[in-house]
Scaffold this active site. Structure first.
Site: not given
Length: 418
Positions: A96, A279, A306
């Protein structure tokens, strides 16, 4: 790297010295001697720390830094330094970035950034070009460059045929395909778990069904096509049941869970703290119990921080408009060690390497020294002073954690906290 580690309790079930307190001599980056007492004739650096424990180096399968493109959130250099201080010798970097990691040169750029760092960086390549979900990216070229898996970060593969083709294509070289578990049409504009808390707070909810439909579909495609599938960051009880059944059938599937989904529930959102906007969303206490059980019985293969650094401009806004994500490297060990035994915590933090094609190095004479140094005993309150990341968006601030990390020895370098 030449160091002598004194009186370290070794926690490594793959080592003959498991549960023993030993001296460890490291010369030129490799373990040359392990014994009750080792002399230091060459006057190497001596590491002697309070209640010192060592294990194989830890691995995190889902880490974001930002560079290139979002250096204001985090740089690779500082991100890897943070990982080292947090006990991780290996991290898998999500794609990302801007541009998205979707080519041979992008993978090479990221890898080159970690050539002279104690923590090794293992890029995850985007599954589709630009992570747009329409055309497969240069998967094999990225694999040859060193990518350890392929997936569009936090984006589901909406087109089932793309997932089918990707699984079939990567099967020839055992490539690992990732598919994020979210049906966006079901989730809609939901920002937290759809339950009583979402109604109470007046926030739009995303139901468990949005995750479970995608998991069910992806497992059906895997059963048809073959290949290797990794489902990152599951969060619901039914997802656990679906994956458990798929493994019983013999499907080549693995999964992870975010550490924060093992600790927090959607009730933590009652003060609208956007650091808790993650998320997948935080679920119910029943989901947390099921996830912990699945971690213990091996249905869930690995845990992940994460880790996703986000600048204050992305978080300090109205809840509906805040970005999803929390940092988690710095709190990972202390959080896990608070809910599991130290033995189980280390097992979880060293899991996943084989699945991602990363070398394991048991603590044995002759092996490269890739180890984490830590003290499992002290308790403390996690605060901003514990954060090394450029961004400070942690949902663990104010939480009581157990265990501290001294640092790592890895990649022929020593990285210890000051």
């Amino acid at each position: 790297m030449n160091v002598l580690i004194k009186s370290a309790t070794i926690l490594d079930s793959k080592s003959d010295f498991h549960n023993k307190t030993q001296d460890i001599l490291v010369e030129n980056g490799c373990i040359s001697q392990i014994a009750d007492s080792v002399k230091n004739p060459h006057q190497y650096q001596v590491i002697k720390l309070d209640n010192l424990h060592v294990s194989q180096g830890w691995f995190d399968s889902s880490v974001s830094f930002g560079e290139p493109g979002f250096e204001d959130r985090e740089t690779i250099e500082n991100g890897l330094a943070t990982a080292a201080k947090s006990g991780f010798t290996d991290v898998a970097l999500n794609p990302n970035t801007f541009p998205v990691i979707d080519s041979h040169s992008d993978v090479a750029f990221a890898q080159n950034k970690s050539e002279k760092t104690a923590t090794k960086l293992h890029p995850i390549g985007a599954l589709t070009e630009g992570a747009k979900g329409t055309r497969l990216a240069e998967i094999y070229d990225m694999f040859k460059a060193g990518a350890v898996a392929f997936g569009d970060y936090k984006k589901p593969i909406d087109n089932p045929n793309i997932l089918k083709i990707a699984l079939q294509y990567t099967a020839s070289f055992r490539g690992l395909v990732q598919s994020f578990p979210l049906d966006q049409k079901i989730a809609g504009s939901g920002v937290i778990n759809e339950q009583t808390t979402s109604i109470k707070l007046g926030l739009k909810g995303s139901p468990n069904l949005a995750e479970e439909l995608q998991v069910s579909r992806d497992l059906a495609i895997l059963e048809y096509s073959g290949g290797c599938l990794h489902i990152p960051t599951i969060s619901t009880s039914k997802s656990v049941a679906l994956i458990r059944e798929a493994k019983r059938k013999g499907l080549d599937v693995s999964c992870s869970v975010p550490i924060h989904n093992l600790i927090f529930t959607d009730s933590s959102l009652e003060n609208y703290n956007t650091n808790f906007k993650v998320n997948p969303p935080l679920r119910t206490q029943e989901d947390v119990k099921t996830l912990i059980t699945a971690v213990k019985d091996g249905t869930i293969d690995m845990v992940t921080s994460d880790h996703n650094p986000l600048s204050i401009e992305l978080k300090k806004v109205e809840f509906d408009f805040a970005a999803y994500g929390t940092i988690g490297l710095e709190s990972a060990f202390g959080a896990l060690n608070s809910i599991f035994s130290t033995k189980k915590t280390i097992e979880l933090l060293t899991a996943g390497k084989n699945r991602f094609g990363i070398d394991n190095h048991p603590i044995e004479v002759g092996n490269p020294c890739q180890i984490t140094l830590f003290n499992p005993s002290p308790t403390y309150t996690f605060s901003n002073s514990c954060i090394s990341s450029k961004s400070k968006n942690s949902l663990f601030i104010g939480q009581r954690l157990k265990g501290t990390v001294y640092g790592i020895l890895g990649n022929n370098l020593c990285a210890l906290r000051n």
